[in-house]
Design a protein around this motif. Structure first.
Motif, PDB file in Angstrom:
ATOM      1  N   SER A  35      70.434  49.527  59.438  1.00 42.19           N
ATOM      2  CA  SER A  35      71.026  49.709  58.129  1.00 42.19           C
ATOM      3  C   SER A  35      70.109  49.153  57.061  1.00 42.19           C
ATOM      4  N   LEU A  36      70.421  49.484  55.802  1.00 45.52           N
ATOM      5  CA  LEU A  36      69.526  49.165  54.709  1.00 45.52           C
ATOM      6  C   LEU A  36      69.422  47.684  54.443  1.00 45.52           C
ATOM      7  N   GLU A  37      70.510  47.002  54.307  1.00 46.12           N
ATOM      8  CA  GLU A  37      70.488  45.604  53.902  1.00 46.12           C
ATOM      9  C   GLU A  37      71.252  44.779  54.912  1.00 46.12           C
ATOM     10  N   GLU A  38      70.668  44.553  56.080  1.00 46.84           N
ATOM     11  CA  GLU A  38      71.387  43.865  57.132  1.00 46.84           C
ATOM     12  C   GLU A  38      70.771  42.512  57.408  1.00 46.84           C
ATOM     13  N   PRO A  39      71.559  41.503  57.712  1.00 44.39           N
ATOM     14  CA  PRO A  39      71.042  40.181  58.022  1.00 44.39           C
ATOM     15  C   PRO A  39      70.506  40.125  59.428  1.00 44.39           C
ATOM     16  N   PRO A  40      69.897  38.998  59.815  1.00 41.05           N
ATOM     17  CA  PRO A  40      69.360  38.856  61.159  1.00 41.05           C
ATOM     18  C   PRO A  40      70.444  38.935  62.227  1.00 41.05           C
ATOM     19  N   ASP A  41      69.980  39.105  63.478  1.00 42.01           N
ATOM     20  CA  ASP A  41      70.903  39.301  64.593  1.00 42.01           C
ATOM     21  C   ASP A  41      71.781  38.083  64.851  1.00 42.01           C
ATOM     22  N   VAL A  42      71.145  36.913  64.919  1.00 38.16           N
ATOM     23  CA  VAL A  42      71.849  35.710  65.342  1.00 38.16           C
ATOM     24  C   VAL A  42      72.212  34.891  64.130  1.00 38.16           C
ATOM     25  N   PRO A  43      73.449  34.463  63.981  1.00 40.99           N
ATOM     26  CA  PRO A  43      73.792  33.617  62.847  1.00 40.99           C
ATOM     27  C   PRO A  43      73.055  32.294  62.943  1.00 40.99           C
ATOM     28  N   SER A  44      72.477  31.891  61.827  1.00 39.02           N
ATOM     29  CA  SER A  44      71.675  30.667  61.820  1.00 39.02           C
ATOM     30  C   SER A  44      72.571  29.454  61.655  1.00 39.02           C
ATOM     31  N   ALA A  45      71.927  28.301  61.879  1.00 41.82           N
ATOM     32  CA  ALA A  45      72.651  27.052  61.735  1.00 41.82           C
ATOM     33  C   ALA A  45      73.050  26.858  60.287  1.00 41.82           C
ATOM     34  N   GLY A  46      74.251  26.437  60.066  1.00 46.93           N
ATOM     35  CA  GLY A  46      74.718  26.214  58.714  1.00 46.93           C
ATOM     36  C   GLY A  46      75.498  27.368  58.148  1.00 46.93           C
TER      37      GLY A  46
ATOM     38  N   ALA B 281      58.819  55.558  65.743  1.00 45.96           N
ATOM     39  CA  ALA B 281      58.535  54.251  65.149  1.00 45.96           C
ATOM     40  C   ALA B 281      59.826  53.454  64.963  1.00 45.96           C
ATOM     41  N   LYS B 282      59.666  52.161  64.830  1.00 48.45           N
ATOM     42  CA  LYS B 282      60.808  51.269  64.653  1.00 48.45           C
ATOM     43  C   LYS B 282      61.372  51.414  63.247  1.00 48.45           C
ATOM     44  N   ASP B 283      62.698  51.369  63.147  1.00 47.81           N
ATOM     45  CA  ASP B 283      63.339  51.458  61.836  1.00 47.81           C
ATOM     46  C   ASP B 283      63.057  50.215  61.012  1.00 47.81           C
ATOM     47  N   GLY B 284      62.983  50.407  59.709  1.00 51.04           N
ATOM     48  CA  GLY B 284      62.794  49.305  58.785  1.00 51.04           C
ATOM     49  C   GLY B 284      64.121  48.824  58.217  1.00 51.04           C
ATOM     50  N   PRO B 285      64.089  48.046  57.151  1.00 56.36           N
ATOM     51  CA  PRO B 285      65.329  47.511  56.572  1.00 56.36           C
ATOM     52  C   PRO B 285      66.110  48.535  55.763  1.00 56.36           C
ATOM     53  N   PHE B 286      65.513  49.664  55.394  1.00 54.41           N
ATOM     54  CA  PHE B 286      66.198  50.672  54.581  1.00 54.41           C
ATOM     55  C   PHE B 286      66.625  51.848  55.446  1.00 54.41           C
ATOM     56  N   SER B 287      67.750  52.458  55.079  1.00 55.14           N
ATOM     57  CA  SER B 287      68.244  53.609  55.830  1.00 55.14           C
ATOM     58  C   SER B 287      68.648  54.781  54.958  1.00 55.14           C
ATOM     59  N   ARG B 288      68.518  54.677  53.645  1.00 54.68           N
ATOM     60  CA  ARG B 288      68.858  55.778  52.767  1.00 54.68           C
ATOM     61  C   ARG B 288      67.616  56.250  52.030  1.00 54.68           C
ATOM     62  N   PRO B 289      67.427  57.535  51.839  1.00 56.02           N
ATOM     63  CA  PRO B 289      68.320  58.626  52.226  1.00 56.02           C
ATOM     64  C   PRO B 289      68.374  58.867  53.736  1.00 56.02           C
ATOM     65  N   HIS B 290      67.306  58.466  54.476  1.00 54.73           N
ATOM     66  CA  HIS B 290      67.315  58.614  55.931  1.00 54.73           C
ATOM     67  C   HIS B 290      66.266  57.669  56.498  1.00 54.73           C
TER      68      HIS B 290
END
Length: 487
Positions: A24-35, A112-121
């Motif tokens: 997805s376009l604006e997604e946080p990291p996989d694992v929730p960080s400390a704090g 190729a690996k997806d980046g942080p953006f997903s729109r328009p595709h």
């Protein structure tokens, strides 16, 4: 349903509208960080908007790896079996290079690996990532040629290139109102209103959307005008009138572009990100609106650079500003050393390239700075943009070292020396001396508080035993009358 965390590598989340591997376009990291908070909304940063998605997965979002492979194979088979190969070596060389690049782009767009953006595709951003690789390889090829061969090689791209061109001089008569010209006294102003004026406005509007910070945009805008002042003895193109620098560029074109960009950022941060499948929308107006919103972000993250919060972030922000300014300068110096006219389509293609890769690179840099995980790496697009900027600089240094080694005027060098000393002094004070002073004051305060606590404890200890002894002694002894006399 809320979408706040990146999908796992093994497959899509149940509520995700896209197949596995689509980021997805604006997604946080996989694992929730400390704090960070856990529970609902734990994976979403405080600066990230909430997203609602109905989970529709259409043909538009599915992977088409086999389809692309089939079409590519049929195309190559047609060229090989049904077309007659020309006897022109130069034509076949160009054709083979273009075909190789297209095959590589097809592979990258599908694999190729997806980046942080997903729109328009996501395939759109994968395409520009592969174009970055091709452009970097082209720059490295140019870098390893002689100066004459590198300039003449561009004739294979356009036969009109490879010829030295005079740079346009923007200075000269700087009168806003010229009384000697009775027919048009404002001719100097009209002469400066060329196609680069809307280009400046549009460029800074898009840069604001990339950087997402008013202060950083204004600093880059003003510093580039100072660089033009400083380097006009090297490139005549930098010689402009004072009102062209500060009124037309900084205030009108750049300032208006930054203002419109900040208003757009404000709208994007307040926008509701609720997505439905196109065929789930009942009205035609809603369908058209959904198609238009396909070209807007899937969600939004507000950038908080906080350069003064730590030395690491301060150096990172300074590095971002430096790379931006260097990329701007490379635009002019590459035209100068490669004999390329400003209106040539290759210059425009380079600007379009940086517009498309710059936003992804800035998001990856921000994630790299904002991610608290110890084992992290810079995103591929940001890495390539930094490598491309450095390679362009090396080409300029190799192809025309004489121009770059022209010494700065004395007053210009003094100004830059003073500015560098001020920045260095502030850095040392803010991140070293200030912290040492604060720690020293805190240590003194803790010592003084400890002494006060010890003094109060001693005072209480001097009074408490006396009262205890008086209670244990008999009344006469306590009053100092001596032991009682026996009867």
């Amino acid at each position: 349903m809320r979408r706040g965390e990146r999908r796992d590598a093994g497959g899509p989340r149940p509520e995700s509208p896209v197949p596995a591997g689509k980021a997805s376009l604006e997604e946080p990291p996989d694992v929730p960080s400390a704090g960070r908070a856990t529970g609902p909304g734990a994976g979403r940063r405080s600066t990230e908007s909430e997203v609602y998605d109905d989970g529709t997965n259409t043909f538009f979002w599915r992977a088409h790896t086999l389809t692309v492979l089939f079409i590519l194979t049929c195309t190559l088979g047609y060229v090989t079996l049904l077309e007659e190969t020309p006897q022109d070596t130069a034509y076949n060389t160009k054709r083979g290079i273009v075909a190789s690049i297209l095959v590589f782009l097809c592979f990258g767009v599908t694999q190729a690996k997806d980046g942080p953006f997903s729109r328009p595709h996501p395939a759109y951003w994968r395409f520009w990532l592969c174009v970055s690789v091709v452009y970097e390889l082209f720059l490295i090829f140019i870098l390893f040629q002689t100066v004459q061969d590198g300039r003449q090689f561009l004739k294979y791209v356009d036969p009109k290139l490879g010829v030295p061109l005079p740079e346009r001089h923007y200075g000269g008569n700087c009168l806003i109102y010229d009384p000697d010209n009775e027919t048009d006294p404002f001719h100097n102003v009209w002469d400066k209103l060329d196609g680069f004026v809307p280009a400046h406005f549009l460029g800074w509007y898009l840069k604001t959307l990339m950087i997402r910070d008013w202060w950083m945009c204004m600093i880059i805008s003003v510093m580039f005008e100072f660089l033009e002042y400083s380097l006009e003895h090297q490139l005549p193109n930098f010689s402009e009138c004072w009102w062209d620098h500060w009124i037309m560029d900084v205030l009108v074109c750049n300032g208006l572009g930054i203002y419109c960009g900040m208003k757009t950022l404000e709208w994007l941060s307040l926008k509701t990100y609720k997505w439905q499948g196109l065929w789930n929308i009942p009205t035609y107006k809603g369908k058209m609106k959904r198609i238009a919103f396909q070209f807007t972000p899937y969600s939004w993250v507000r950038f908080e650079w906080k350069p003064a919060s730590s030395l690491r972030r301060w150096l990172a922000v300074c590095g971002i500003i430096l790379v931006f300014l260097l990329a701007e300068l490379n635009t002019f110096y590459l035209k100068f050393v490669l004999w390329m006219p400003p209106e040539h389509y290759l210059v425009l293609l380079r600007l379009v390239f940086f517009v498309n890769v710059g936003g992804v690179a800035m998001r990856e840099i921000y994630d790299f700075m904002d991610d608290p995980k110890p084992h992290k790496k810079l995103g591929p697009q940001a890495w390539l943009v930094a490598a491309i900027t450095a390679t362009e600089l090396l080409i300029v240094v190799k192809y025309d070292p004489h121009t770059l080694t022209l010494s700065l005027p004395f007053y210009i060098s003094q100004c830059w020396t003073l500015g560098s000393v001020l920045v260095l002094t502030w850095t040392v004070w803010r991140f070293f001396l200030r912290d040492i002073t604060l720690r020293y004051k805190e240590t003194r305060r803790q010592k003084q508080q400890s002494k006060d606590d010890q003094g109060s404890a001693v005072g209480n200890g001097d009074q408490h035993p006396l009262g205890l002894d008086e209670d244990l002694l008999e009344p006469g002894v306590a009053e100092g009358e001596g032991p009682p006399t026996p009867n």
